[in-house]
Design a protein around this motif. Structure first.
Motif, PDB file in Angstrom:
ATOM      1  N   GLN A  78       1.229  -1.356   0.213  1.00  0.00           N
ATOM      2  CA  GLN A  78      -0.323   0.103   0.155  1.00  0.00           C
ATOM      3  C   GLN A  78       1.087   1.558  -0.492  1.00  0.00           C
ATOM      4  O   GLN A  78       0.351   1.742  -0.604  1.00  0.00           O
ATOM      5  CB  GLN A  78      -1.033   0.260   1.350  1.00  0.00           C
ATOM      6  N   PRO A  79       2.086   1.189   0.832  1.00  0.00           N
ATOM      7  CA  PRO A  79       3.141   2.686   0.649  1.00  0.00           C
ATOM      8  C   PRO A  79       3.219   2.904  -0.762  1.00  0.00           C
ATOM      9  O   PRO A  79       3.099   4.103  -1.387  1.00  0.00           O
ATOM     10  CB  PRO A  79       3.730   2.621   1.563  1.00  0.00           C
ATOM     11  N   SER A  80       3.863   2.009  -1.132  1.00  0.00           N
ATOM     12  CA  SER A  80       4.422   2.440  -2.586  1.00  0.00           C
ATOM     13  C   SER A  80       2.970   3.209  -4.063  1.00  0.00           C
ATOM     14  O   SER A  80       3.316   3.853  -4.549  1.00  0.00           O
ATOM     15  CB  SER A  80       4.719   0.715  -3.445  1.00  0.00           C
ATOM     16  N   LEU A  81       1.302   2.572  -4.117  1.00  0.00           N
ATOM     17  CA  LEU A  81       0.560   2.895  -4.095  1.00  0.00           C
ATOM     18  C   LEU A  81       0.430   4.196  -3.978  1.00  0.00           C
ATOM     19  O   LEU A  81      -0.513   5.433  -5.186  1.00  0.00           O
ATOM     20  CB  LEU A  81      -0.366   1.314  -4.187  1.00  0.00           C
ATOM     21  N   HIS A 108      -1.144   7.829  -5.491  1.00  0.00           N
ATOM     22  CA  HIS A 108      -2.815   7.891  -5.077  1.00  0.00           C
ATOM     23  C   HIS A 108      -3.585   6.851  -5.399  1.00  0.00           C
ATOM     24  O   HIS A 108      -4.963   6.774  -6.385  1.00  0.00           O
ATOM     25  CB  HIS A 108      -3.144   8.591  -6.344  1.00  0.00           C
ATOM     26  N   LEU A 109      -2.847   5.644  -5.303  1.00  0.00           N
ATOM     27  CA  LEU A 109      -4.245   4.786  -5.887  1.00  0.00           C
ATOM     28  C   LEU A 109      -4.269   3.337  -4.469  1.00  0.00           C
ATOM     29  O   LEU A 109      -3.486   3.101  -3.645  1.00  0.00           O
ATOM     30  CB  LEU A 109      -2.889   3.128  -6.913  1.00  0.00           C
ATOM     31  N   THR A 110      -4.568   2.799  -4.209  1.00  0.00           N
ATOM     32  CA  THR A 110      -5.555   1.587  -2.880  1.00  0.00           C
ATOM     33  C   THR A 110      -5.630   0.761  -4.079  1.00  0.00           C
ATOM     34  O   THR A 110      -6.797   0.490  -4.872  1.00  0.00           O
ATOM     35  CB  THR A 110      -6.573   2.952  -2.176  1.00  0.00           C
ATOM     36  N   ILE A 111      -5.481   0.194  -2.558  1.00  0.00           N
ATOM     37  CA  ILE A 111      -5.475  -1.505  -3.054  1.00  0.00           C
ATOM     38  C   ILE A 111      -7.650  -2.447  -3.022  1.00  0.00           C
ATOM     39  O   ILE A 111      -8.265  -1.803  -2.167  1.00  0.00           O
ATOM     40  CB  ILE A 111      -5.003  -2.986  -1.842  1.00  0.00           C
ATOM     41  N   THR A 130      -1.614 -11.394  -7.759  1.00  0.00           N
ATOM     42  CA  THR A 130      -2.923 -10.017  -8.136  1.00  0.00           C
ATOM     43  C   THR A 130      -3.361  -8.891  -7.664  1.00  0.00           C
ATOM     44  O   THR A 130      -4.105  -9.436  -6.776  1.00  0.00           O
ATOM     45  CB  THR A 130      -3.681 -11.293  -9.263  1.00  0.00           C
ATOM     46  N   LEU A 131      -2.737  -7.941  -8.473  1.00  0.00           N
ATOM     47  CA  LEU A 131      -3.720  -6.989  -7.269  1.00  0.00           C
ATOM     48  C   LEU A 131      -4.767  -5.998  -8.247  1.00  0.00           C
ATOM     49  O   LEU A 131      -4.199  -5.677  -9.138  1.00  0.00           O
ATOM     50  CB  LEU A 131      -2.261  -5.802  -6.990  1.00  0.00           C
ATOM     51  N   GLN A 132      -5.678  -5.805  -7.854  1.00  0.00           N
ATOM     52  CA  GLN A 132      -6.381  -4.434  -8.740  1.00  0.00           C
ATOM     53  C   GLN A 132      -6.691  -3.642  -8.090  1.00  0.00           C
ATOM     54  O   GLN A 132      -6.431  -4.180  -6.640  1.00  0.00           O
ATOM     55  CB  GLN A 132      -7.974  -4.787  -8.412  1.00  0.00           C
ATOM     56  N   THR A 133      -6.336  -2.542  -8.229  1.00  0.00           N
ATOM     57  CA  THR A 133      -6.414  -1.101  -7.914  1.00  0.00           C
ATOM     58  C   THR A 133      -8.217  -0.725  -7.467  1.00  0.00           C
ATOM     59  O   THR A 133      -9.110  -1.286  -8.376  1.00  0.00           O
ATOM     60  CB  THR A 133      -5.422   0.420  -8.053  1.00  0.00           C
ATOM     61  N   ARG A 134      -8.737   0.651  -7.272  1.00  0.00           N
ATOM     62  CA  ARG A 134      -9.493   0.951  -7.074  1.00  0.00           C
ATOM     63  C   ARG A 134      -9.898   1.683  -7.930  1.00  0.00           C
ATOM     64  O   ARG A 134     -11.313   1.648  -8.567  1.00  0.00           O
ATOM     65  CB  ARG A 134      -9.990   1.764  -5.909  1.00  0.00           C
ATOM     66  N   SER A 135      -9.286   2.016  -8.684  1.00  0.00           N
ATOM     67  CA  SER A 135      -8.805   2.761  -9.814  1.00  0.00           C
ATOM     68  C   SER A 135      -9.977   0.985 -11.402  1.00  0.00           C
ATOM     69  O   SER A 135     -10.152   2.166 -12.438  1.00  0.00           O
ATOM     70  CB  SER A 135      -8.225   3.390 -10.939  1.00  0.00           C
ATOM     71  N   GLN A 137       9.373  -4.666  -6.588  1.00  0.00           N
ATOM     72  CA  GLN A 137       8.936  -3.345  -5.532  1.00  0.00           C
ATOM     73  C   GLN A 137       9.562  -2.351  -6.899  1.00  0.00           C
ATOM     74  O   GLN A 137       8.654  -1.378  -6.651  1.00  0.00           O
ATOM     75  CB  GLN A 137       9.367  -3.020  -4.219  1.00  0.00           C
ATOM     76  N   THR A 138      10.698  -2.401  -7.146  1.00  0.00           N
ATOM     77  CA  THR A 138      11.190  -0.827  -8.424  1.00  0.00           C
ATOM     78  C   THR A 138      10.594  -1.420  -9.457  1.00  0.00           C
ATOM     79  O   THR A 138      10.106  -0.364  -9.907  1.00  0.00           O
ATOM     80  CB  THR A 138      12.882  -1.478  -7.974  1.00  0.00           C
ATOM     81  N   ARG A 139       9.915  -2.683  -9.560  1.00  0.00           N
ATOM     82  CA  ARG A 139       9.102  -2.209 -10.857  1.00  0.00           C
ATOM     83  C   ARG A 139       8.105  -2.011 -10.458  1.00  0.00           C
ATOM     84  O   ARG A 139       7.278  -1.135 -11.518  1.00  0.00           O
ATOM     85  CB  ARG A 139       8.844  -3.688 -11.991  1.00  0.00           C
ATOM     86  N   LEU A 140       7.203  -2.482 -10.073  1.00  0.00           N
ATOM     87  CA  LEU A 140       6.501  -1.924  -9.404  1.00  0.00           C
ATOM     88  C   LEU A 140       6.144  -0.120  -9.355  1.00  0.00           C
ATOM     89  O   LEU A 140       5.053   1.162  -9.915  1.00  0.00           O
ATOM     90  CB  LEU A 140       5.667  -1.754  -7.886  1.00  0.00           C
ATOM     91  N   LYS A 141       6.906   1.288  -8.979  1.00  0.00           N
ATOM     92  CA  LYS A 141       7.469   1.925  -8.733  1.00  0.00           C
ATOM     93  C   LYS A 141       7.895   2.531 -10.004  1.00  0.00           C
ATOM     94  O   LYS A 141       6.700   3.624 -10.756  1.00  0.00           O
ATOM     95  CB  LYS A 141       8.193   2.606  -7.895  1.00  0.00           C
TER      96      LYS A 141
END
Length: 274
Positions: A170-173, A177-180, A192-197, A213-217
């Protein structure tokens, strides 16, 4: 002057007297026990009231009376407090209970309610809830409508692991401005992750690793540029490549190409997926 020495009784008489005294004591103790038991069973020791206290936001007193009180056994003196505690902890929304005797003829029950943080989906089982400690519990899901809880999923016994992973991601998201909205650990170990958007992200088998974590950012940083380049929103991304990621554009369907429209490298050409 004469002296008199008491005559020692024969052994059989001494044994008889000792046995008589022992039997008398046993009978006396038995009488005391019977009388005490009789007194303890009298109606004047019946529990007159059960005082509920603690966190009662979702715990209904009506439910407590209907489901818990009929299961309590004994009176004020004879009730087993540990058994009574288990009865109250079996109620919906109750995480823990402390039961104490309260004079005169009352029980004080301090309840701690479950704090739901997610909805839990386990293959082959009905949906449950996850509390703040990562434990799955059963409750009426209709009572949490409107809370917007995220959806968690995984094999049996992994609810705490999924909760911990969500807290790691969650901190990286949040930087973007994204939320799980949903987080699932698949049977093969892939996450697998899906955001509220609506954005879906395949994270691989080690989403909490430094590389992932690096690839996600990097993906979230480049996402606005990629969307501007193609004039479409990205609706999913695959981060399972060691040196890059693949994305799928919204509304694009490319049969035979896994619906992937762009594979972006972060340092060198991407190789196989993790």
């Amino acid at each position: 002057m004469s002296s008199y020495a008491p005559r020692e009784l024969p052994l059989d008489i001494r044994l008889m007297q000792g046995t008589s005294r022992a039997l008398f004591r046993l009978v006396a103790l038995g009488c005391v026990f019977v009388v005490a038991h009789w007194l303890m069973q009298r109606g004047w020791w019946d529990i007159r009231a059960v005082r509920l206290q603690g966190d009662l936001q979702r715990i209904s007193p009506v439910t407590v009376r209907a489901e818990a009180l009929p299961q309590l056994q004994g009176n004020f003196l004879t009730i087993n407090l540990a058994q009574a505690q288990r009865v109250f902890e079996s109620l919906p929304w109750v995480r823990s209970a402390v039961v104490q005797r309260l004079w005169p003829m009352q029980l004080a029950v301090t309840l701690q309610a479950q704090q739901p943080v997610a909805i839990w989906h386990q293959p082959g089982s009905a949906p449950q809830l996850v509390n703040a400690q990562g434990q799955a519990f059963t409750a009426n899901l209709g009572e949490i409508q409107g809370l917007g809880l995220p959806q968690f999923g995984g094999p049996a016994g992994t609810s705490a692991q999924v909760l911990q992973m969500s807290q790691t991601l969650q901190p990286s998201l949040q930087e973007f401005h994204l939320t799980i909205a949903a987080l699932t650990q698949g049977g093969g170990g892939n996450w697998t992750l899906q955001t509220r958007s609506g954005l879906r992200i395949d994270l691989g088998s080690a989403p909490d690793s430094a590389a992932t974590q690096t690839r996600l950012k990097q993906f979230l940083t480049l996402k606005p540029q990629l969307e501007a380049r193609y004039g479409r929103a990205i609706d999913s991304a695959d981060l399972r490549y060691p040196n890059g990621f693949a994305v799928h554009l919204q509304g694009v369907d490319l049969p035979g190409m896994n619906q992937t429209t762009d594979k972006t490298t972060t340092s060198q050409p991407a190789g196989r997926k993790d």
